[in-house]
Structure formats: structure tokens, C-alpha cells
Design an enzyme around this catalytic site. Structure first.
Site, short mmCIF file in Angstrom:
data_model
loop_
_atom_site.label_atom_id
_atom_site.label_comp_id
_atom_site.label_asym_id
_atom_site.label_seq_id
_atom_site.Cartn_x
_atom_site.Cartn_y
_atom_site.Cartn_z
N HIS A 1 50.70 7.58 42.27
CA HIS A 1 50.15 8.83 41.75
C HIS A 1 51.19 9.40 40.77
O HIS A 1 52.39 9.17 40.95
CB HIS A 1 49.96 9.78 42.94
CG HIS A 1 49.26 11.06 42.65
ND1 HIS A 1 49.89 12.14 42.06
CD2 HIS A 1 48.00 11.47 42.89
CE1 HIS A 1 49.04 13.14 41.96
NE2 HIS A 1 47.87 12.76 42.45
N ASP B 1 55.64 8.13 49.84
CA ASP B 1 54.66 9.16 49.54
C ASP B 1 53.49 8.93 50.49
O ASP B 1 52.68 8.02 50.32
CB ASP B 1 54.23 9.01 48.06
CG ASP B 1 53.04 9.89 47.73
OD1 ASP B 1 52.48 10.52 48.63
OD2 ASP B 1 52.66 9.93 46.53
N GLN C 1 48.31 10.04 51.16
CA GLN C 1 47.02 9.44 51.52
C GLN C 1 47.08 8.66 52.83
O GLN C 1 46.10 8.04 53.23
CB GLN C 1 46.53 8.52 50.40
CG GLN C 1 46.24 9.23 49.09
CD GLN C 1 45.13 10.26 49.19
OE1 GLN C 1 44.31 10.24 50.11
NE2 GLN C 1 45.09 11.18 48.23
N LYS D 1 45.45 17.77 52.64
CA LYS D 1 44.78 16.47 52.78
C LYS D 1 44.67 16.06 54.26
O LYS D 1 44.10 15.03 54.57
CB LYS D 1 45.52 15.40 51.99
CG LYS D 1 45.50 15.67 50.47
CD LYS D 1 46.04 14.50 49.71
CE LYS D 1 46.47 14.84 48.30
NZ LYS D 1 45.36 14.99 47.35
N CYS E 1 44.83 10.59 38.72
CA CYS E 1 46.27 10.82 38.52
C CYS E 1 47.04 9.52 38.67
O CYS E 1 48.15 9.50 39.23
CB CYS E 1 46.81 11.87 39.49
SG CYS E 1 46.22 13.50 39.14
N1 PLP Z 1 50.63 11.32 46.08
C1 PLP Z 1 49.42 10.83 46.32
C2 PLP Z 1 49.28 9.39 46.73
C3 PLP Z 1 48.30 11.64 46.19
O1 PLP Z 1 47.09 11.16 46.42
C4 PLP Z 1 48.48 12.99 45.80
C5 PLP Z 1 47.31 13.87 45.59
O2 PLP Z 1 46.22 13.44 45.38
C6 PLP Z 1 49.76 13.46 45.58
C7 PLP Z 1 50.82 12.60 45.73
C8 PLP Z 1 50.02 14.88 45.19
O3 PLP Z 1 49.67 15.72 46.24
P1 PLP Z 1 49.66 17.30 46.02
O4 PLP Z 1 48.84 17.56 44.80
O5 PLP Z 1 49.03 17.83 47.28
O6 PLP Z 1 51.07 17.73 45.87
#
Ligand code: PLP
Length: 406
Positions: free
Chosen positions: A123, A200, A203, A226, A364
């Protein structure tokens, strides 16, 4: 143990609404989950009965809110099986957690000529903070490639890691493809060379039990919104040995021990990384969301969502001109596809008219879309409340969309 989906659906008020004349079908859980009443009630209770600024207050409400906030930190420590509660830092979300590590860790440990490794399926939140750190420290970003099945090419990782590598940062689960990455193997390979690893978990946390001790990762992060919790808060787990050595990320109240114009000393962990008034209410909401998930049993959640994914893939494959993105051996939460002759945005817009919420676009993950050579995808992503009947309705609706376009 099996999820009682009919029963748990009654606890999600947002599910029981009409959208464009249809019962809402919510398949956009990777973007954010709907909130159970129990979480909404926790937020209400805080603002009705406990609202107060914490840590410094001498009065009843402040002590009560402080105790609740620090208790939530301990709940999250146990949820992640972290060794210490001071290894849990509250942030605004995954994005801020990664930015915190990228900025602070790099200031201390990354120098000119060093390298940081991410993967091709990250992401943007796990790319751009490292690009900024690289620009700041004159370091280089290296990328683990992805194959046509949507899996990381781990053989290439050995060649990427070397004496200049200072950090490996990878997603536990891809938000665009649902691939569950072999983070255990990645961590082992990096640790053989004493390289720390950030996972990270944005998900992964909604779909599986996370055990940072078993993973032995150095940093792990996820977002409350999430995992059925409120927006605006998230968690960074970091091993004490790293957090102790890292400089503060932001300056302000809470994070200091003593401030003088001649110089300031900083507070101990975790407060060193929590400048300013914390988001107390949402932390308490996150705590109740994690308790909710634990009560459902994460194995049962994973099993239900696995069955939904298998069913979705089987049904989608019967449609004409469909391209399923990736076929990873392990997948969680997400199925991405597109009609080869219909733009994903058109598919998503018509599904919305039918009351079905999906996400379209690059999710993203623009570098991944470039590699896969698609303009974007239609992403369906699952939560505990999704049903097979909803999937049948989605497939019927996709058949109608196909007819519309032929
Ligand atoms: N990393 C991953 C794999 C994500 O799917 C997301 C959000 O969709 C993020 C990071 C960023 O999360 P946030 O926007 O809640 O900070």
C-alpha cells in the site's frame, strides 16, 4: 466453532439500511469495516460518563479515563501477545505508525548509502514514508518482486538483503490481492542478517490471530477502523530494544520529562511517542472492538471468510471476460477482479445502483497495478457479517452488468 452470522448481523446497525432502493450489501471491508453497536455504545459511554483529559489530572474523571486508557493498552498488548504494554504505541492509524517508524528509526539508524527493502505489493502507506526517509538519509529503496500469481518472489529476497540493508517493511496481507505473505520466512531471512522487520498488518488484523512474539517481528501496525473499531486511531507495536533507542517522532505535551530552554528530556515508553492529548475515546472503542473479535473467535472468523472467498472465486470464474487478479496459495479478506471489456469504475458504479458497496481503482497500490498492467480492479472484501446470499446477489448483479455491456 462456527460464526452465527444471522445473529451477529443484528448487532451492526449500518447493515440494516436501504441504499439506492436495495438492502445494503457491504463488500468494502478492506477500506473500512462497519461498526458493531457494542463499539458505538463504548464511545457513547466514554463521552457521556468518562470524558476527561488523561495522565495529568488530579480529579476523579481524569483518573477514571487514565485507568481505562492504560487498561486498553494492556488489552491490546495481550491481543498481540507483546511482551510489554509499553511496546504498544497509539497512533492515528497504520499510516501514522509507519511514518513514525520511518522517520524516527531512519534518523537514528539509516545513513547515506544504506538500503530499505519493501515489496512490490505494498500500500502507498508502506512505500511513501520509506521514500521520504530514503530522500532524507540519502538511502535507496529496494523492492521484492511479485509474480503472476500475486505472490512475492522470496528467492529474490536473498539477493536483495546485504550489509547495507537497514530495514525490511512488508504487508502481512495485500490490500489489493488478499495475498497472505510468508512473513515468518521474511522475518527469519532478515534476522539472519540482524535486519529488523516492520509488518504492515492493516489487512491481517481483521482476519487472523496476530502473535508478535511468535512472529518475532520488530514492528507491527494496524488500524482500528479496519477491525470494527472507530476511525482515527491505530496501533504500533515495537520491540522495546528499538523503541528505546529511537528518537521522538513528534514533540509536545505528554512526551516530555522536563522542558527547559536549555534542553528537554523525554518521557519513558510508550509516552515518548504519544505527543499531545491522546484519542482516548477511540482507543476505548478499539479495545471493545478487539474484545468483540476475540469473543467471536478469530479462527471462526478466518474460517467463515475463507469459505466466502472460495465461493466468490468459484462463482466469479463462471462469468464471461473476467480476469481474477492473482491466485495466491494463501489469501485473506480480499478478491480482486475486472471484466476485460468493462472499466472497473463502471462496474463499481452500477453495483452501487444495486445497493452493493465495492471498491474500484488502484487501491493505493499504483506500483502493483503497473506491474499487473491493469487500470485498476474491482475489489470485494469480506467482513464477519457477509453471507453467501449476498455473494449470490453480487454474482446475479454482475451477470446483469455483463448483459448491459454486450
Ligand atoms: N496498509 C494497508 C495494507 C492498507 O490496506 C491500508 C489501508 O487501506 C493502510 C496501510 C493504511 O491504513 P490507514 O489509512 O488506516 O492508515
Amino acid at each position: 466453532m462456527k460464526l452465527n452470522v444471522d445473529e451477529l448481523r443484528t448487532g451492526f446497525p449500518s447493515l440494516h439500511q436501504m441504499v439506492n432502493g436495495h438492502k445494503l450489501v457491504y463488500f468494502d471491508n478492506a477500506a473500512t469495516t462497519l461498526k458493531p453497536q457494542i463499539v458505538i455504545d463504548r464511545l457513547n459511554a466514554y463521552y457521556q460518563k468518562e470524558n476527561s483529559n488523561i495522565h495529568r489530572g488530579a480529579h476523579y474523571l481524569s483518573s477514571k479515563a487514565t485507568a481505562a486508557y492504560e487498561n486498553a493498552r494492556c488489552t491490546i498488548q495481550k491481543h498481540l501477545n507483546a511482551a510489554h504494554s509499553h511496546e504498544i504505541i497509539f497512533t492515528r492509524g497504520t499510516t501514522e505508525a509507519i511514518n513514525l517508524v520511518a522517520a524516527s528509526f531512519s534518523k537514528k539508524f539509516i545513513h547515506e548509502g544504506d538500503e530499505i527493502v519493501v515489496s512490490a505489493m505494498e500500500h502507498h502507506s508502506n512505500i511513501v514514508p520509506w521514500q521520504l526517509a530514503c530522500a532524507d538519509r540519502k538511502a535507496t529503496l529496494r523492492v521484492i518482486p511479485v509474480n503472476n500469481d500475486g505472490e512475492l518472489v522470496l528467492d529474490d529476497l536473498d539477493a536483495l538483503l546485504n550489509e547495507k540493508t537497514r530495514m525490511v517493511a512488508v504487508a502481512h496481507v495485500s490490500n489489493a490481492l488478499g495475498t497472505v505473505n510468508p512473513v515468518e520466512a521474511i522475518i527469519a531471512k532478515a534476522h539472519q542478517r540482524n535486519i529488523p522487520v516492520l509488518i504492515d498488518g492493516a489487512q491481517a488484523a481483521p482476519h487472523m490471530k496476530i502473535d508478535v512474539a511468535a512472529l518475532d517481528c520488530d514492528f507491527y501496525c494496524f488500524s482500528s477502523h479496519k477491525v470494527y473499531g472507530p476511525m482515527g486511531v491505530g496501533v504500533l507495536y515495537g520491540k522495546e530494544q528499538w523503541l528505546e533507542q529511537m528518537p521522538p517522532y513528534q514533540g509536545g505535551g505528554e512526551m516530555i520529562k522536563e522542558v527547559k530552554f536549555s534542553g528537554t528530556t523525554f518521557n519513558e515508553l510508550p509516552f515518548k511517542f504519544e505527543a499531545g492529548t491522546p484519542n482516548v475515546g477511540d482507543v476505548l472503542g478499539l479495545e471493545s472492538a478487539l474484545k468483540y473479535l476475540t469473543n467471536l473467535q478469530l479462527d471462526a472468523v478466518a474460517n467463515h471468510e475463507y469459505n466466502l472467498i472460495q465461493y466468490a472465486i468459484e462463482k466469479l470464474k463462471t462469468l464471461e471476460n473476467i480476469k481474477l487478479m492473482g491466485s495466491p496459495a494463501k489469501r485473506a479478506g480480499v478478491v480482486s477482479f475486472l471484466f476485460t471489456d468493462i472499466h472497473p469504475y463502471d462496474t463499481g458504479t452500477i453495483l452501487d445502483k444495486m445497493g452493493i458497496a465495492v471498491r474500484t481503482g488502484s487501491h493505493c497500490a499504483q506500483p502493483l497495478m503497473d506491474i499487473l498492467q491493469v487500470p485498476g480492479t474491482v475489489r470485494i472484501s469480506f467482513g464477519v457479517y457477509n453471507t453467501f446470499a449476498e455473494l449470490d446477489y453480487l454474482i446475479d448483479s454482475l451477470v446483469k452488468i455483463r448483459k448491459l455491456f454486450t
